[in-house]
Design a protein around this motif. Structure first.
Motif, PDB file in Angstrom:
ATOM      1  N   SER A  22       0.801  -1.242   0.000  1.00  0.00           N
ATOM      2  CA  SER A  22       0.000   0.000   0.000  1.00  0.00           C
ATOM      3  C   SER A  22       0.828   1.285   0.000  1.00  0.00           C
ATOM      4  O   SER A  22       0.262   2.368  -0.156  1.00  0.00           O
ATOM      5  CB  SER A  22      -0.934   0.017   1.227  1.00  0.00           C
ATOM      6  N   TYR A  23       2.134   1.212   0.195  1.00  0.00           N
ATOM      7  CA  TYR A  23       2.929   2.437   0.371  1.00  0.00           C
ATOM      8  C   TYR A  23       3.444   3.052  -0.942  1.00  0.00           C
ATOM      9  O   TYR A  23       4.158   4.040  -0.895  1.00  0.00           O
ATOM     10  CB  TYR A  23       4.145   2.144   1.266  1.00  0.00           C
ATOM     11  N   GLY A  24       3.118   2.421  -2.093  1.00  0.00           N
ATOM     12  CA  GLY A  24       3.567   3.011  -3.356  1.00  0.00           C
ATOM     13  C   GLY A  24       5.001   2.669  -3.712  1.00  0.00           C
ATOM     14  O   GLY A  24       5.763   3.529  -4.173  1.00  0.00           O
ATOM     15  N   CYS A  56      12.716   2.782  10.902  1.00  0.00           N
ATOM     16  CA  CYS A  56      12.666   3.097   9.462  1.00  0.00           C
ATOM     17  C   CYS A  56      11.640   2.269   8.692  1.00  0.00           C
ATOM     18  O   CYS A  56      11.505   2.460   7.485  1.00  0.00           O
ATOM     19  CB  CYS A  56      14.051   2.914   8.858  1.00  0.00           C
ATOM     20  N   HIS A  57      10.920   1.351   9.357  1.00  0.00           N
ATOM     21  CA  HIS A  57       9.965   0.467   8.678  1.00  0.00           C
ATOM     22  C   HIS A  57      10.738  -0.271   7.567  1.00  0.00           C
ATOM     23  O   HIS A  57      11.826  -0.773   7.828  1.00  0.00           O
ATOM     24  CB  HIS A  57       8.776   1.266   8.184  1.00  0.00           C
ATOM     25  N   PHE A  58      10.220  -0.314   6.310  1.00  0.00           N
ATOM     26  CA  PHE A  58      10.986  -1.061   5.299  1.00  0.00           C
ATOM     27  C   PHE A  58      11.779  -0.137   4.384  1.00  0.00           C
ATOM     28  O   PHE A  58      12.104  -0.493   3.255  1.00  0.00           O
ATOM     29  CB  PHE A  58      10.090  -2.037   4.524  1.00  0.00           C
ATOM     30  N   VAL A  75      17.221   1.750  10.931  1.00  0.00           N
ATOM     31  CA  VAL A  75      17.077   0.761  12.015  1.00  0.00           C
ATOM     32  C   VAL A  75      15.603   0.473  12.243  1.00  0.00           C
ATOM     33  O   VAL A  75      14.790   1.411  12.364  1.00  0.00           O
ATOM     34  CB  VAL A  75      17.686   1.298  13.336  1.00  0.00           C
ATOM     35  N   ASP A  76      15.258  -0.802  12.315  1.00  0.00           N
ATOM     36  CA  ASP A  76      13.903  -1.200  12.700  1.00  0.00           C
ATOM     37  C   ASP A  76      14.004  -2.588  13.334  1.00  0.00           C
ATOM     38  O   ASP A  76      14.944  -3.331  13.061  1.00  0.00           O
ATOM     39  CB  ASP A  76      12.979  -1.257  11.475  1.00  0.00           C
ATOM     40  N   PHE A  77      13.006  -2.932  14.185  1.00  0.00           N
ATOM     41  CA  PHE A  77      13.122  -4.226  14.878  1.00  0.00           C
ATOM     42  C   PHE A  77      12.371  -5.374  14.194  1.00  0.00           C
ATOM     43  O   PHE A  77      12.336  -6.477  14.723  1.00  0.00           O
ATOM     44  CB  PHE A  77      12.780  -4.115  16.356  1.00  0.00           C
ATOM     45  N   SER A 101      17.183  -4.066  14.708  1.00  0.00           N
ATOM     46  CA  SER A 101      17.411  -3.923  16.150  1.00  0.00           C
ATOM     47  C   SER A 101      16.268  -3.147  16.780  1.00  0.00           C
ATOM     48  O   SER A 101      15.719  -2.227  16.171  1.00  0.00           O
ATOM     49  CB  SER A 101      18.722  -3.155  16.389  1.00  0.00           C
ATOM     50  N   ASN A 102      15.951  -3.543  17.999  1.00  0.00           N
ATOM     51  CA  ASN A 102      15.130  -2.682  18.841  1.00  0.00           C
ATOM     52  C   ASN A 102      15.959  -1.421  19.117  1.00  0.00           C
ATOM     53  O   ASN A 102      17.149  -1.526  19.426  1.00  0.00           O
ATOM     54  CB  ASN A 102      14.837  -3.421  20.155  1.00  0.00           C
ATOM     55  N   ILE A 103      15.370  -0.256  19.008  1.00  0.00           N
ATOM     56  CA  ILE A 103      16.189   0.953  19.216  1.00  0.00           C
ATOM     57  C   ILE A 103      16.745   1.003  20.645  1.00  0.00           C
ATOM     58  O   ILE A 103      17.807   1.565  20.875  1.00  0.00           O
ATOM     59  CB  ILE A 103      15.441   2.264  18.883  1.00  0.00           C
ATOM     60  N   TYR A 104      16.021   0.374  21.589  1.00  0.00           N
ATOM     61  CA  TYR A 104      16.513   0.379  22.979  1.00  0.00           C
ATOM     62  C   TYR A 104      17.717  -0.555  23.163  1.00  0.00           C
ATOM     63  O   TYR A 104      18.342  -0.534  24.212  1.00  0.00           O
ATOM     64  CB  TYR A 104      15.393  -0.004  23.942  1.00  0.00           C
ATOM     65  N   THR A 119      13.761  10.665  12.632  1.00  0.00           N
ATOM     66  CA  THR A 119      12.681   9.690  12.840  1.00  0.00           C
ATOM     67  C   THR A 119      11.378  10.402  12.531  1.00  0.00           C
ATOM     68  O   THR A 119      11.257  11.614  12.754  1.00  0.00           O
ATOM     69  CB  THR A 119      12.730   9.107  14.272  1.00  0.00           C
ATOM     70  N   SER A 120      10.396   9.678  11.984  1.00  0.00           N
ATOM     71  CA  SER A 120       9.202  10.429  11.574  1.00  0.00           C
ATOM     72  C   SER A 120       7.969   9.571  11.418  1.00  0.00           C
ATOM     73  O   SER A 120       8.038   8.378  11.128  1.00  0.00           O
ATOM     74  CB  SER A 120       9.470  11.131  10.233  1.00  0.00           C
ATOM     75  N   GLN A 121       6.830  10.237  11.634  1.00  0.00           N
ATOM     76  CA  GLN A 121       5.505   9.779  11.203  1.00  0.00           C
ATOM     77  C   GLN A 121       5.074   8.445  11.793  1.00  0.00           C
ATOM     78  O   GLN A 121       5.169   7.403  11.151  1.00  0.00           O
ATOM     79  CB  GLN A 121       5.455   9.727   9.664  1.00  0.00           C
ATOM     80  N   GLY A 122       4.576   8.501  13.008  1.00  0.00           N
ATOM     81  CA  GLY A 122       4.026   7.297  13.630  1.00  0.00           C
ATOM     82  C   GLY A 122       5.056   6.511  14.410  1.00  0.00           C
ATOM     83  O   GLY A 122       5.071   5.274  14.351  1.00  0.00           O
TER      84      GLY A 122
END
Ligand SMILES: C[S@@+](CC[C@H](N)C(=O)[O-])C[C@H]1O[C@@H](n2cnc3c(N)ncnc32)[C@H](O)[C@@H]1O
Length: 266
Positions: A22-24, A56-58, A75-77, A101-104, A119-122
């Motif tokens: 769905s993200y185009g 960063c999602h995908f 980075v995303d988990f 990675s988990n950011i923590y 970092t952004s949006q949700g």
């Protein structure tokens, strides 16, 4: 990882499959950036700068920053999201590094400093500890480096998001350590036809929580901007205008729906 983060990881595993459709992605592959004019203007020139993208999602925004000339690390988990980001990187020939990675727990996986942390949006509602989050940002910034955030305004979270025709306050504005649990199978924000299967565990953070976490981590706030529009469909009466942003007709002069922050490490 605590039980709530683990639940959210399962949720984001589900949503990654949905958002890849769905993200185009096709338009992105044809050269379209996923970055809007506000972020491009407010972050400023990134050419030759190192940029760390948290949550960063995908990777579409990360790779869009690479197209602007930044040297990017995302980075995303969610393993599946990072695998797809790497696939997109290969398919587009863009230069990027993605870390699962988990950011923590990022300190176990990454030890360097960046010109920009972005970092952004949700992103904030998934974070259980905002002071720790801000300390992580400060740690990964070079002296003189900037942090940039674009996010939904916390005041926009207090309204019932199922009722059309009125704004009814049903949710808290202030933070609680216990997460808000959503398990009502509501439609996904990006693909309304997808009813979310897994529960989410979300934390509300007030504007002062967000600002003070960054100040407490030693960052200097350069600006805080509020906007009367959103980057996604968040309330049932929202309408997307030709400029690509979502507005709440009748409330353009009354209600902030989104904010941005830029802060600097001295
Ligand atoms: C709304 S998305 C990211 C926003 C991005 N602008 C987008 O829509 O593509 C939120 C992301 O945060 C990630 N996430 C949530 N909690 C995280 C954590 N503790 N560590 C790393 N990633 C996390 C999820 O996997 C998801 O990809």
């Amino acid at each position: 990882m605590n039980q709530y983060e683990n639940g959210n990881k399962i949720l984001w595993d589900e949503l990654t499959d949905v958002h890849i459709k769905s993200y185009g992605v096709d338009k992105f592959k044809q050269g379209k950036s996923t970055l809007d004019e506000i972020q491009l203007r407010e972050v400023g020139d990134v050419k030759g700068k190192t940029l760390l993208h948290l949550q960063c999602h995908f990777g579409l925004d990360t790779l869009s920053w690479a197209r602007e000339g930044a040297i990017v690390t995302g980075v995303d988990f969610v393993e599946k999201a990072i695998a797809y980001a790497n696939k997109l990187k290969d398919e587009t020939g863009l230069n990027a590094r993605f870390i699962c990675s988990n950011i923590y727990e990022l300190e176990k996986n990454l030890d360097e400093q960046f010109d920009i942390v972005y970092t952004s949006q949700g992103v904030l509602c998934w974070l259980r500890d905002l002071n720790r989050w801000a300390q992580i940002i400060a740690k990964y910034l070079k002296p003189g480096g900037i942090f940039y955030l674009m996010e939904s305004h916390p005041i926009a979270h207090i309204f019932d998001d199922t009722i059309k025709g009125q704004l009814k306050i049903t949710m808290p504005y202030f933070h609680n350590d216990d997460p808000i649990i959503w398990d009502d199978h509501h439609p996904d924000y990006s693909d309304q036809s997808h009813l979310i299967e897994n529960p989410s565990y979300e934390w509300q953070w007030s504007l002062s929580d967000i600002i003070n976490s960054l100040i407490n981590a030693g960052l200097q706030i350069e600006f805080l901007n509020e906007y009367n529009k959103e980057f996604c469909f968040a309330l049932p009466d929202m309408v997307r205008q030709d400029d690509g942003w979502w507005y709440l007709p009748g409330y353009e002069k009354n209600l902030p729906l989104m904010f941005t922050i830029r802060a600097r490490k001295s």
